[in-house]
Scaffold this motif. Sequence first.
Motif, mmCIF file in Angstrom:
data_model
loop_
_atom_site.group_PDB
_atom_site.id
_atom_site.type_symbol
_atom_site.label_atom_id
_atom_site.label_comp_id
_atom_site.label_asym_id
_atom_site.label_seq_id
_atom_site.Cartn_x
_atom_site.Cartn_y
_atom_site.Cartn_z
ATOM 1 N N GLN A 75 124.618 -17.732 -9.245
ATOM 2 C CA GLN A 75 124.241 -16.570 -9.853
ATOM 3 C C GLN A 75 125.441 -15.754 -10.227
ATOM 4 N N ARG A 76 126.469 -16.094 -9.370
ATOM 5 C CA ARG A 76 127.827 -15.262 -9.321
ATOM 6 C C ARG A 76 128.861 -16.286 -9.615
ATOM 7 N N ASP A 77 129.770 -16.106 -10.398
ATOM 8 C CA ASP A 77 130.687 -17.202 -10.810
ATOM 9 C C ASP A 77 131.988 -17.139 -10.160
ATOM 10 N N ASP A 78 132.650 -17.855 -10.161
ATOM 11 C CA ASP A 78 133.950 -17.812 -9.317
ATOM 12 C C ASP A 78 135.324 -18.049 -10.484
ATOM 13 N N LEU A 79 135.057 -17.467 -11.396
ATOM 14 C CA LEU A 79 136.050 -17.574 -12.548
ATOM 15 C C LEU A 79 137.304 -16.595 -11.840
ATOM 16 N N ARG A 130 128.998 -14.671 -18.019
ATOM 17 C CA ARG A 130 128.061 -15.599 -17.709
ATOM 18 C C ARG A 130 128.178 -16.767 -18.678
ATOM 19 N N ARG A 131 128.352 -16.608 -19.823
ATOM 20 C CA ARG A 131 128.160 -17.553 -20.874
ATOM 21 C C ARG A 131 129.568 -18.467 -20.841
ATOM 22 N N VAL A 132 130.572 -17.805 -20.429
ATOM 23 C CA VAL A 132 131.713 -18.725 -20.017
ATOM 24 C C VAL A 132 131.466 -19.450 -18.983
ATOM 25 N N ALA A 133 130.878 -19.103 -17.854
ATOM 26 C CA ALA A 133 130.802 -19.779 -16.748
ATOM 27 C C ALA A 133 129.926 -21.093 -16.926
ATOM 28 N N LEU A 134 128.767 -20.684 -17.824
ATOM 29 C CA LEU A 134 127.915 -21.835 -18.166
ATOM 30 C C LEU A 134 128.691 -22.992 -18.996
ATOM 31 N N ALA A 135 129.369 -22.535 -19.978
ATOM 32 C CA ALA A 135 129.999 -23.118 -20.897
ATOM 33 C C ALA A 135 131.133 -24.083 -20.162
ATOM 34 N N ALA A 136 131.644 -23.590 -19.212
ATOM 35 C CA ALA A 136 132.701 -24.175 -18.201
ATOM 36 C C ALA A 136 132.088 -25.306 -17.438
ATOM 37 N N LEU A 137 130.935 -25.050 -16.961
ATOM 38 C CA LEU A 137 130.252 -26.220 -16.386
ATOM 39 C C LEU A 137 129.861 -27.238 -17.270
ATOM 40 N N LEU A 138 129.253 -26.939 -18.529
ATOM 41 C CA LEU A 138 128.429 -27.980 -19.440
ATOM 42 C C LEU A 138 129.529 -28.779 -20.157
ATOM 43 N N LEU A 147 121.246 -25.505 -11.886
ATOM 44 C CA LEU A 147 121.568 -24.114 -12.764
ATOM 45 C C LEU A 147 120.518 -22.962 -11.714
ATOM 46 N N ASP A 148 121.226 -21.868 -11.727
ATOM 47 C CA ASP A 148 120.428 -20.572 -10.920
ATOM 48 C C ASP A 148 120.547 -19.555 -11.892
ATOM 49 N N GLU A 149 119.313 -19.525 -12.429
ATOM 50 C CA GLU A 149 119.047 -18.326 -13.700
ATOM 51 C C GLU A 149 119.991 -18.466 -14.682
ATOM 52 N N PRO A 150 120.016 -19.666 -15.300
ATOM 53 C CA PRO A 150 120.969 -19.956 -16.386
ATOM 54 C C PRO A 150 120.769 -18.829 -17.688
ATOM 55 N N THR A 151 119.456 -18.466 -18.001
ATOM 56 C CA THR A 151 119.079 -17.723 -19.085
ATOM 57 C C THR A 151 119.633 -16.188 -19.014
ATOM 58 N N ASN A 152 119.789 -15.789 -17.925
ATOM 59 C CA ASN A 152 120.181 -14.193 -17.686
ATOM 60 C C ASN A 152 121.282 -14.091 -18.639
ATOM 61 N N PRO A 437 112.225 -6.195 -19.618
ATOM 62 C CA PRO A 437 111.614 -5.963 -18.212
ATOM 63 C C PRO A 437 111.492 -7.148 -17.439
ATOM 64 N N THR A 438 111.894 -8.212 -17.882
ATOM 65 C CA THR A 438 112.022 -9.608 -17.058
ATOM 66 C C THR A 438 113.088 -9.559 -16.150
ATOM 67 N N ASN A 439 114.170 -8.608 -16.375
ATOM 68 C CA ASN A 439 115.529 -8.703 -15.371
ATOM 69 C C ASN A 439 114.779 -8.542 -13.804
ATOM 70 N N ASP A 440 115.369 -9.565 -12.969
ATOM 71 C CA ASP A 440 115.156 -9.168 -11.414
ATOM 72 C C ASP A 440 113.524 -9.536 -11.103
ATOM 73 N N VAL A 441 112.941 -10.049 -11.641
ATOM 74 C CA VAL A 441 111.449 -10.526 -11.387
ATOM 75 C C VAL A 441 111.269 -11.838 -11.496
ATOM 76 N N ASP A 442 110.190 -12.533 -10.735
ATOM 77 C CA ASP A 442 110.003 -13.769 -10.598
ATOM 78 C C ASP A 442 108.753 -14.064 -11.530
#
Length: 599
Positions: A75-79, A130-138, A147-152, A437-442
């Motif tokens: 959920q937090r990147d290390d870029l 967030r999108r850069v971190a996801l791209a760097a992984l993929l 993937l931990d909450e990739p759609t955020n 409204p879906t931010n932070d909720v399960d």
Amino acid sequence: MAAHLLGAEGLHLEYPTKVVFDDLTLGIEEGDRIGIVGRNGDGKSSLLGMLSGRIQPQAGRVTRRSGVRVGVLDQRDDLDPDATVGAAIVGERAEHEWAGDARIRDVIDGLVADVPWDARIGQLSGGQRRRVALAALLVEEWDIVALDEPTNHLDVEGIAWLAEHVKRRWPKNAGGLLVITHDRWFLDEVCTETWEVHDGIVEPFEGGYAAYVLQRVERDRIAAATESKRQNLMRKELAWLRRGAPARTSKPKFRIEAANQLIADVPPVRNPIELQRMAVARLGKDVVDIENASVSYGDKEVLRDITWRIGPGERTGILGANGAGKSTLLGLVTGAVEPSSGRVKRGKTVRIGMLDQQFSQLADIGGERVREVLAREKATFTIDGKDHTPAQLLERLGFDRAHLSARVDDLSGGQKRRLQLLLLLLAEPNVIVLDEPTNDVDADMLAATEDLLDSWPATLIVVSHDRYLLERVTDQQYAILDGRLRHVPGGVEEYLRLRAAQQSRSSMSAARADADAATPAEGGGVSAAERRAAQKEMGAVERRMTKVSAAIEKLHQRMAEHDQSDFEGLRTYSEELRTLEDELAALEEQWLELSELVE
């Protein structure tokens, strides 16, 4: 038989205040596509951390098949904030190396096409980062992707792209995916198995989110039946002793038929006619009318010529890319934004309740306890004919009663979202506006929220990238395209088609501009490579034109056969027809542009 990728045996993990898992054993096989669900705080991220090797359990072990590579999106990147976007994604690869790789190009186009390649990571917005971190992984090769909450921070298009990418990333029975997400459409689209994390265990279910819901209903029914049997245990025991029959046990197994029977007598999720009648009684017929409104910030026009008449009891979803102007449109509705031209008229009885992304409703009560906040509200509220106290409503939203004594500032993000929604509803607005409204909720809270909104007699406007939520709680969708508001009767799928056509036109216009700039004034022409690309694109456009033309023909036929006195049905057909005709016109324009490049 599928090959083993990773296994966990006897895992024990605890923190000073809580045992998260005890003696947990599970495995991942080649071809597994696993969605992980559960309430916030029950251990989903901890599970992913242990399986990926980022968290060490106090007991037990995780083993991998030799050579298995695991890629993780936390959920937090290390870029590195000083690195450029390009360096963060492709590293030190030479340009010809990554540009010649179709998979890497697809990831870059799908996730970061709008992010400047030379920009510094530290200068990006949270969503861009967030999108850069996801791209760097993929762009890398992995046997397992976690993937931990990739759609955020991804919009509807980004989520659709990610689903397609994951589905075709590996061959059918190869690779492994673990994904934590509250996006239920994504779970259904991608996952073949669902793990529910609860009460210190991981319970597997076959299939995606819809199949998981059916199985869970059956599980809960069995649990309720078991409790009922336990209470009558002695009477049944006596009957068994008198009959002298041997005790028999059987392990109950889930069957789709049984689950379907469970929901067969459940009425529709809401009664739109009754809700509209109640909404008119509370609102009158005038809600909010936006007429020829435009909004500009400096030289940039965000919205132009918006006309939208919002009726009582309507439930509308708003679609649009990040930065398209969705929040600005909501501002026009609520009065937070004044139009640069045009006008906005609100009914005299309108009371608007807004749930925003920043928890602004909680800013002034951060030091108070939840119990104190609720004590200021009305004693009871009637929903579905039953009286509820504020505390009961909060519990219905999945709020733990033990947290009623907590200070508002000490609540988790998910708990704050529950309290924020409750305070919004307790103010009894007759127009409810929900911004992401879906931010932070399960998923459980989302289901509880949807259930509550189903019986709330108000006009509802929702901005969200969560397709499942939009389709579940709204009855119609509008999209912001090129600054204009447009009705999309076909919902999210139609919006994605329109966006694809829009982007294709933009890319071809850019290609033409580049070709014009590269062509000498005295002659020359389009290169052979550009001509081939245009020919290929023309073929795709022609195929789509054929399909759209056939759909228009069928729609004309259905309209001719339809009951001509059913004006509502004819209106729906007319709107669908107009959308298809608009798409066909756009495709024809695109084809003409391409043909000029080919000639």
